[in-house]
Write a protein that holds these residues in place. Sequence first.
Motif, mmCIF file in Angstrom:
data_model
loop_
_atom_site.group_PDB
_atom_site.id
_atom_site.type_symbol
_atom_site.label_atom_id
_atom_site.label_comp_id
_atom_site.label_asym_id
_atom_site.label_seq_id
_atom_site.Cartn_x
_atom_site.Cartn_y
_atom_site.Cartn_z
ATOM 1 N N GLU A 256 0.665 -1.325 -0.007
ATOM 2 C CA GLU A 256 -0.058 -0.026 0.159
ATOM 3 C C GLU A 256 0.709 1.264 -0.038
ATOM 4 N N CYS A 257 2.276 1.272 0.379
ATOM 5 C CA CYS A 257 3.032 2.207 0.437
ATOM 6 C C CYS A 257 3.307 2.665 -0.878
ATOM 7 N N ALA A 258 3.729 1.623 -1.853
ATOM 8 C CA ALA A 258 4.128 1.818 -3.254
ATOM 9 C C ALA A 258 2.882 2.445 -4.066
ATOM 10 N N ILE A 259 1.719 1.912 -3.396
ATOM 11 C CA ILE A 259 0.413 2.551 -4.193
ATOM 12 C C ILE A 259 0.392 4.025 -4.184
ATOM 13 N N GLY A 260 0.490 4.256 -2.539
ATOM 14 C CA GLY A 260 0.326 5.615 -2.017
ATOM 15 C C GLY A 260 1.312 6.568 -2.831
ATOM 16 N N SER A 261 2.435 6.053 -3.164
ATOM 17 C CA SER A 261 3.343 6.937 -3.850
ATOM 18 C C SER A 261 3.059 7.174 -5.317
ATOM 19 N N GLY A 262 2.314 6.268 -5.766
ATOM 20 C CA GLY A 262 1.966 6.262 -7.326
ATOM 21 C C GLY A 262 3.087 5.221 -8.047
ATOM 22 N N ASN A 263 3.808 4.460 -7.230
ATOM 23 C CA ASN A 263 4.799 3.493 -8.118
ATOM 24 C C ASN A 263 4.017 2.110 -8.493
ATOM 25 N N LEU A 264 3.082 1.742 -7.623
ATOM 26 C CA LEU A 264 2.135 0.710 -7.960
ATOM 27 C C LEU A 264 0.758 1.265 -8.345
ATOM 28 N N PRO A 265 -0.083 0.428 -8.957
ATOM 29 C CA PRO A 265 0.304 -0.651 -9.667
ATOM 30 C C PRO A 265 0.901 -0.589 -11.053
ATOM 31 N N LYS A 266 0.809 0.797 -11.354
ATOM 32 C CA LYS A 266 1.431 1.020 -12.839
ATOM 33 C C LYS A 266 2.967 0.443 -13.445
ATOM 34 N N PHE A 267 3.815 0.438 -12.062
ATOM 35 C CA PHE A 267 5.227 0.546 -12.405
ATOM 36 C C PHE A 267 5.683 -0.640 -11.605
ATOM 37 N N LEU A 410 0.702 17.986 -6.023
ATOM 38 C CA LEU A 410 -0.546 18.512 -5.454
ATOM 39 C C LEU A 410 -1.012 17.182 -4.487
ATOM 40 N N ASP A 411 -2.418 17.132 -4.702
ATOM 41 C CA ASP A 411 -2.850 16.104 -3.576
ATOM 42 C C ASP A 411 -2.797 14.651 -4.049
ATOM 43 N N PHE A 412 -2.291 14.499 -5.196
ATOM 44 C CA PHE A 412 -2.375 13.287 -6.084
ATOM 45 C C PHE A 412 -1.971 12.167 -5.006
ATOM 46 N N GLN A 413 -0.630 12.290 -4.214
ATOM 47 C CA GLN A 413 -0.170 11.172 -3.422
ATOM 48 C C GLN A 413 -0.787 11.173 -2.152
ATOM 49 N N ALA A 414 -1.221 12.524 -1.940
ATOM 50 C CA ALA A 414 -1.951 12.492 -0.352
ATOM 51 C C ALA A 414 -3.265 11.813 -0.467
ATOM 52 N N ARG A 415 -3.884 11.841 -1.536
ATOM 53 C CA ARG A 415 -5.290 11.270 -1.803
ATOM 54 C C ARG A 415 -5.009 9.803 -1.602
ATOM 55 N N ARG A 416 -3.917 9.199 -2.319
ATOM 56 C CA ARG A 416 -3.492 7.781 -2.297
ATOM 57 C C ARG A 416 -3.128 7.318 -0.915
ATOM 58 N N ALA A 417 -2.436 7.997 -0.351
ATOM 59 C CA ALA A 417 -2.090 7.554 0.913
ATOM 60 C C ALA A 417 -2.919 8.072 2.279
ATOM 61 N N HIS A 433 -0.725 18.699 0.245
ATOM 62 C CA HIS A 433 0.082 18.521 -1.030
ATOM 63 C C HIS A 433 1.424 17.914 -0.520
ATOM 64 N N THR A 434 1.825 17.316 -1.718
ATOM 65 C CA THR A 434 3.381 16.552 -1.256
ATOM 66 C C THR A 434 4.233 16.948 -2.420
ATOM 67 N N LEU A 435 5.504 17.390 -2.027
ATOM 68 C CA LEU A 435 6.639 17.777 -2.981
ATOM 69 C C LEU A 435 7.567 16.692 -2.723
ATOM 70 N N ASN A 436 8.591 16.479 -3.761
ATOM 71 C CA ASN A 436 9.818 15.417 -3.461
ATOM 72 C C ASN A 436 10.646 16.006 -4.615
ATOM 73 N N GLY A 437 11.901 15.841 -4.130
ATOM 74 C CA GLY A 437 13.153 16.091 -5.028
ATOM 75 C C GLY A 437 14.239 15.494 -4.599
ATOM 76 N N SER A 438 15.179 14.934 -5.393
ATOM 77 C CA SER A 438 16.399 14.694 -4.853
ATOM 78 C C SER A 438 17.421 15.724 -4.545
ATOM 79 N N GLY A 439 18.162 15.426 -3.482
ATOM 80 C CA GLY A 439 18.729 16.565 -3.006
ATOM 81 C C GLY A 439 20.534 16.132 -2.598
#
Length: 476
Positions: A256-267, A410-417, A433-439
Amino acid sequence: MIDIRLIRQNPDVVRESLSKRHDDTSLDAIIKMDEEHRKLLQGIEALRGERKNVSKLIGKLERDHILATLTSILSDCEDPARLPTVQIIKEIDNFLEQCNIKEPLKQERDQMISKIDEYIEKEIRKERSRRIGEEIKILEEQASEISEQLTNMLLWLPNLVQDSVPIGEDESGNVVTRHWGEQPTFDFDPKPHWELGESLGIIDFERGVKLSGSRFYVLKGLGARLQRALIDFMLDLHVNEHGYLETYPPFMVREECAIGSGNLPKFADHLYHDAEEDFWFVPTAEVPLTNLYRDEILDPGTLPLYHVSHTACFRREKMSAGKDVRGIKRGHQFDKVELYKFVEPETSNDELAIMMDNAETVARKLGLPYRILELCTGDIGFASSKSYDIEVWAAGCDEWLEVSSCSNCLDFQARRANVRYRPEPGAKPQFAHTLNGSGLALPRVVIAVLENYQQADGTIVVPEVLRPYMGTDIIS
RNA sequence: GGAGAGGUGUCCGAGUGGUUUAAGGAGCUGGUCUUGAAAACCAGUGUAUGCUUUUGCAUACCCAGGGUUCGAAUCCCUGCCUCUCCGCCA
C-alpha cells in the motif's frame, strides 16, 4: 489519484491533461462505473435502512416473554410463518405435557394461544428481513466488484499537469530554463569516471559484477569515502541550513505504500519485490516518506513538514535495458538524499521553488555546473503536476547528468495515501500537498566530482566543502 | 521460530446477540456564574459516502477481510498489528 468528483463533474479538464501526457486512457468507462456504483449504493442503503427497522421490531417482540417461549417451542418447525394455528396449538400442548406440570401453565397456554397472531406476524417479518438480506448481498457483490474495478482504473490515471507545464512529446520537449556555472576546460583529454575510478582503484566494476551481475559495482577506499562525504555534506546542509528533519525510513515497504506514492500498480516492473514476505524495495525514499502520515489527520499548525532522507534505492531498470551500461550512472542499487515536503495546498508551488533552490545549493556548493530543465507534458512523472530536473555537467563522459527531479504532486499522493490536515481547529480535514526532489542522487554527483575535478595525472581535487568530510584534499 | 494476552471514539475505559442511537471519565469548544481566574453546572464535540444543498436526511465505520443470524462491537474463520515470556540473532 484524481478525485472521482472532478472526473464526474468536469471530465474535460482531466481529458485535456491526459491527452497532453499522450495517455490514451478513456474516462468513459470510469464515469459509467461511477454512476452505476452510486446507483447500487443508493439501493443498498435503502434496503439496509428497511432491514434495520424490521429487525428492531423483531427485537422488541422477542423481548416479550410469552412470544420468546413460543418462538423456542416452534424453533424446530419448518417455515414457521406458514404454520397452521391448529398445529401451533398442538405443539404448545406437546411442550406443556413434556413439562409435566399442567395446572400452573394453563394460564400460560392461554396467553400463548392469544399471541399466535403476533408470533406469525413476527415470523413473517423475519422472512421479509431475510429476503431483504439476500437482495442486499447480491447488490453488494455487484457494488464491490465495480468499486474495485473503478478504484483500480483510478490508480492507473496519472496526475493532472499544471497549465504552466510546456507541451511536448517526450524528453526532447523539455525546456532548458537556466544555467549555472562554467563548464570546466582542460589542457588534456578529460577521462570518463570509469577510467578514473578504475585507475585510482576506487571503483571496482569487475567484482561488483561478480557479486551481483551487471549494473552493480563496488566503491572502495576514497571512492566509498567520497560518497559518504557527499551524503554527510548534503544531510548537514539540508538539516542545518534548509530546515529539513533528518529521517531514516525502512527500505522495504508494504504494497500500500508503493500504491500511495504512485509506483504501484502501474510500475510494478520497475521495482524489486520479495514474494515471500510481500515487501517492495524502495526505488526512492519518496515511497516511505509519502506514507509517513498515511491515514492521519494532521493538527492545525503542523504543516509544512520537511523531511530529508538518505536511503539506498533499488530499481530494476528493465525499461532501460542497454542504456547507460558503462560506469556507475545507472545501477540497480544507488544511494540518494531525498527531500520531501507536506504542505498546505496554497503554498505548494512556492514550496517547489524553495525545494529547487535547496537542491541547487548542493550543486553550487560543490562547484558543479548545472542546468535546469522544465519537464514537458510528455516526460513529466506519473504522480507529478509540475517538475524541474537538475542536470550537472560531467566533463569526462561529456554529458549532462540528471541528479535531481523536483516535483509538486499536489494532492495526488496525499489522496492515495490518505494524508490529511486540519487547516483550522474544528475545520474539515483536507488533503495535504506533497513535493519531492532529490538533493541529490549520489553516484551521479560522484561522477561529476571525479570528472570535473580531475587533473592531468589522473588524480582528483576534492571540492572545498567536502574536505572536512574527506580528511584529504586530493584523491590519488 | 514456540507459548500466551490483547486491538473499542482525541485519550482512558465499559460493553458476551436486540432501547448501544457505543455507558462512564478525561480532554477540547461554547455558555452560565465570577472583578478576573479556578471550581461547579449546562450544552456541544469523529470520519467517509450518497441524496438535498437553507435547515438537513440516509448509510457505513468498534484493527482488516470473510462467515453465522431476522439482527453482530459482541459468536466463528482468516489476516495484520501490539504486548509478555522463551529461543535465536546484529
